[in-house]
Design a protein around this motif. Sequence first.
Motif, PDB file in Angstrom:
ATOM      1  N   ASP A  33     138.731  24.923  46.842  1.00 17.16           N
ATOM      2  CA  ASP A  33     138.987  26.159  47.266  1.00 17.16           C
ATOM      3  C   ASP A  33     140.076  26.359  48.068  1.00 17.16           C
ATOM      4  O   ASP A  33     139.597  26.629  49.331  1.00 17.16           O
ATOM      5  CB  ASP A  33     137.615  26.830  47.379  1.00 17.16           C
ATOM      6  CG  ASP A  33     137.887  28.527  47.495  1.00 17.16           C
ATOM      7  OD1 ASP A  33     138.709  28.874  46.805  1.00 17.16           O
ATOM      8  OD2 ASP A  33     136.795  29.067  47.994  1.00 17.16           O
ATOM      9  N   MET A  34     141.335  26.355  48.114  1.00 13.88           N
ATOM     10  CA  MET A  34     142.052  26.049  46.611  1.00 13.88           C
ATOM     11  C   MET A  34     143.375  25.417  46.835  1.00 13.88           C
ATOM     12  O   MET A  34     144.426  25.427  46.252  1.00 13.88           O
ATOM     13  CB  MET A  34     142.046  27.147  45.675  1.00 13.88           C
ATOM     14  CG  MET A  34     143.064  28.211  46.256  1.00 13.88           C
ATOM     15  SD  MET A  34     143.226  29.713  45.167  1.00 13.88           S
ATOM     16  CE  MET A  34     144.133  29.207  43.882  1.00 13.88           C
TER      17      MET A  34
ATOM     18  N   GLY B  21     145.261  30.004  40.527  1.00 13.21           N
ATOM     19  CA  GLY B  21     144.386  28.671  40.330  1.00 13.21           C
ATOM     20  C   GLY B  21     143.009  28.388  40.977  1.00 13.21           C
ATOM     21  O   GLY B  21     142.840  27.445  41.483  1.00 13.21           O
ATOM     22  N   GLU B  22     142.277  29.491  41.211  1.00  9.00           N
ATOM     23  CA  GLU B  22     140.803  29.286  41.570  1.00  9.00           C
ATOM     24  C   GLU B  22     140.141  28.083  40.692  1.00  9.00           C
ATOM     25  O   GLU B  22     140.296  28.253  39.662  1.00  9.00           O
ATOM     26  CB  GLU B  22     140.152  30.702  41.586  1.00  9.00           C
ATOM     27  CG  GLU B  22     140.504  31.439  42.776  1.00  9.00           C
ATOM     28  CD  GLU B  22     140.290  31.266  44.097  1.00  9.00           C
ATOM     29  OE1 GLU B  22     139.385  30.406  44.188  1.00  9.00           O
ATOM     30  OE2 GLU B  22     140.538  32.022  45.286  1.00  9.00           O
TER      31      GLU B  22
ATOM     32  N   ALA C 191     143.164  37.870  41.778  1.00  3.75           N
ATOM     33  CA  ALA C 191     143.677  38.125  40.521  1.00  3.75           C
ATOM     34  C   ALA C 191     143.523  39.613  40.042  1.00  3.75           C
ATOM     35  O   ALA C 191     144.493  40.323  39.497  1.00  3.75           O
ATOM     36  CB  ALA C 191     142.950  37.439  39.473  1.00  3.75           C
ATOM     37  N   GLY C 192     142.466  40.228  40.492  1.00  3.40           N
ATOM     38  CA  GLY C 192     142.236  41.783  40.271  1.00  3.40           C
ATOM     39  C   GLY C 192     143.365  42.461  41.250  1.00  3.40           C
ATOM     40  O   GLY C 192     143.652  43.498  40.544  1.00  3.40           O
TER      41      GLY C 192
ATOM     42  N   GLY D 225     142.241  26.964  37.058  1.00  5.08           N
ATOM     43  CA  GLY D 225     142.404  25.967  38.161  1.00  5.08           C
ATOM     44  C   GLY D 225     141.664  24.979  38.356  1.00  5.08           C
ATOM     45  O   GLY D 225     140.337  24.884  37.698  1.00  5.08           O
ATOM     46  N   PRO D 226     141.939  23.868  39.245  1.00  5.88           N
ATOM     47  CA  PRO D 226     141.185  22.753  38.895  1.00  5.88           C
ATOM     48  C   PRO D 226     139.886  22.684  39.976  1.00  5.88           C
ATOM     49  O   PRO D 226     140.013  23.352  40.871  1.00  5.88           O
ATOM     50  CB  PRO D 226     142.326  21.566  39.526  1.00  5.88           C
ATOM     51  CG  PRO D 226     143.010  22.383  40.511  1.00  5.88           C
ATOM     52  CD  PRO D 226     143.175  23.771  39.817  1.00  5.88           C
ATOM     53  N   GLY D 227     138.864  21.988  39.821  1.00  7.89           N
ATOM     54  CA  GLY D 227     137.905  21.819  40.531  1.00  7.89           C
ATOM     55  C   GLY D 227     136.746  22.766  40.057  1.00  7.89           C
ATOM     56  O   GLY D 227     137.057  23.618  39.164  1.00  7.89           O
ATOM     57  N   ASP D 228     135.422  22.695  40.657  1.00 11.81           N
ATOM     58  CA  ASP D 228     134.385  23.477  40.272  1.00 11.81           C
ATOM     59  C   ASP D 228     134.048  24.365  41.701  1.00 11.81           C
ATOM     60  O   ASP D 228     133.832  23.877  42.591  1.00 11.81           O
ATOM     61  CB  ASP D 228     133.260  22.182  40.211  1.00 11.81           C
ATOM     62  CG  ASP D 228     131.957  23.016  39.542  1.00 11.81           C
ATOM     63  OD1 ASP D 228     131.706  24.183  39.580  1.00 11.81           O
ATOM     64  OD2 ASP D 228     130.863  22.016  39.283  1.00 11.81           O
TER      65      ASP D 228
END
Length: 392
Positions: free
Chosen positions: A110-111, A169-170, A341-342, A355-358
């Motif tokens: 993040d991120m 890319g979150e 994004a909002g 985006g990548p990751g959890d």
Amino acid sequence: MRPAIPSSRPDTVAILSTLVAFDTTSRLPNAPLIAWIEDYLRGLGVSYSLSRGAEDGKLNLHAILGPQTGGGLALSGHVDCVPVDGQAWSSDPFTLREEAGRLHGRGTADMKGFVSATLAAVPDILAMPLARPVHLFITFDEETNCAGARHLIADVATRGVMPDLCVVGEPSMMTPIVAHKGRLALRATFTGRAAHSSTPARGANALHAMGRAIAHIADEADRFAREGRRAEGFDPPHTTTQAGLAQGGMILNIVPEHAMLELEWRPVPGDDALAEFAKLRDTLQPLHDALHAHGPECGIAYDVTCDLPPLDLPPDSHLADIVRQVTGSNATGRVSYGTEAGIYQHAGLPTIVCGPGDIAQAHKPDEFITREQLARCDAFLNAMIRKLCVSP
């Protein structure tokens, strides 16, 4: 001392190691990290623009690759991160550590992972025959109030270089996210009048007023769960509200003169958190009036600390369709946390989260992202740019 720019083209993990080494906890300036990115881009012949926030040392960076115009695709990521204070890390959170394919460090998921992938892709992007530009949005203070994204998108609009589409890319495990809840955070300050607790009528108890406000907020939380608008795909599938922080009083034998409450709403798309705030003020007006009767300085004051609009991209939009194709996903998701994004969508820029990751790793001790997720992100960025920005 600023880390050196690698002499050969770095890969995503090498850049991630560099970015993690900068402590960009939101309470600190991000300028040293941005200066490193400036050096990196200048070394590749890429021009860029900076925009600033109200605090010294807080910077956004906007670079345009290819035609120096609006249109094309924006890739957006923030570089601030949450604190590590009080967390039990197994190693230095600001030194990238790899173990069994997991890359540990504050901000990896993040991120900074996504930001590293976009920076590593720059040489390849520059080598493509771009018919439309690729924009890099790098922002500050997403973890607090998203002020960076607001400054950046206003600057981009003023300069007339608004992209056509945007990917934030979150961490979503490379799953396209078309909607998320908004967030309105509020600080309410209650001011009464002190008195000895043996003669409470001579004072005005700010803590009692705050307690009545908290009881109302709890009732509202129950009402949303019971009667609120349903938006399936969110967990929970309705707007929520809560009182999250409360302080007041000094010692037990003094009627509390001051109290402070922080609360929030997380509205689903279609609900209006500002309207809920207006309703709350109307409901609490009698409490304000009762305090105010004890002096002009008494009453309830409100301060909005975060206003993040929901994201609601139509699942059948062109952007969602392209991201599904590139990721191989048959579906799109909705999440209850908020992102920049909002803000971009609210400014007229169609935006998706992928985006990548959890997200489950975000903000935790020993935060990590996997090499596999970063490799998928590298491939995703290459394919998106070829589909949207390279002439057939």
